[in-house]
Design an enzyme around this catalytic site. Structure first.
Site, PDB file in Angstrom:
ATOM      1  CG  HIS A  76      -1.700   1.217   1.440  1.00 23.93           C
ATOM      2  ND1 HIS A  76      -2.987   1.389   0.971  1.00 23.93           N
ATOM      3  CD2 HIS A  76      -1.384   2.379   2.081  1.00 23.93           C
ATOM      4  CE1 HIS A  76      -3.421   2.581   1.310  1.00 23.93           C
ATOM      5  NE2 HIS A  76      -2.470   3.211   1.988  1.00 23.93           N
ATOM      6  CD  GLU A  77       1.895   3.670   3.654  1.00 18.46           C
ATOM      7  OE1 GLU A  77       2.213   4.747   3.104  1.00 18.46           O
ATOM      8  OE2 GLU A  77       0.856   3.551   4.323  1.00 18.46           O
ATOM      9  CG  HIS A  80       0.396   6.096  -0.640  1.00 17.12           C
ATOM     10  ND1 HIS A  80      -0.758   6.633  -1.159  1.00 17.12           N
ATOM     11  CD2 HIS A  80       0.030   5.450   0.495  1.00 17.12           C
ATOM     12  CE1 HIS A  80      -1.772   6.327  -0.388  1.00 17.12           C
ATOM     13  NE2 HIS A  80      -1.328   5.604   0.634  1.00 17.12           N
TER      14      HIS A  80
END
Length: 92
Positions: A76-77, A80
């Site tokens: 998820h990170e 980003h």
């Protein structure tokens, strides 16, 4: 440590710095698990340097957690950093 400017990291498209620290203000709320963003972009606004910081107090290093939640959190990170973040929206 500071290095003089050089040619960069050979044969790479993205340099990703990963830390686990609660020093950043985001981690002090007791809710955030991690945060990430691009630090530098190339001439076509593609991320070439990024960072991921995991809030150390929120990490659970038991085997089951690492195999599920923490891997999903890392993915998820990294997404980003690759462009799905508020700071990248103007480039789309």
């Amino acid at each position: 440590r500071t290095y003089e400017r050089g040619t960069g990291v050979p044969n790479s498209d993205l340099v990703l710095y990963v830390t686990a620290s609660d020093e950043a203000g985001v981690c002090t709320d007791g809710v955030a698990l991690a945060f990430a963003d691009a630090c530098e972009r190339d001439q076509k606004d593609r991320p070439v340097v990024g960072f991921v910081n995991f809030c150390a107090e929120q990490l659970n290093l038991d085997r089951e957690s690492v195999a599920t939640r923490d891997v999903a959190l890392a993915v998820h990170e990294i997404i980003h950093v690759l462009g799905m973040s508020e700071s990248s929206f103007p480039f789309f």
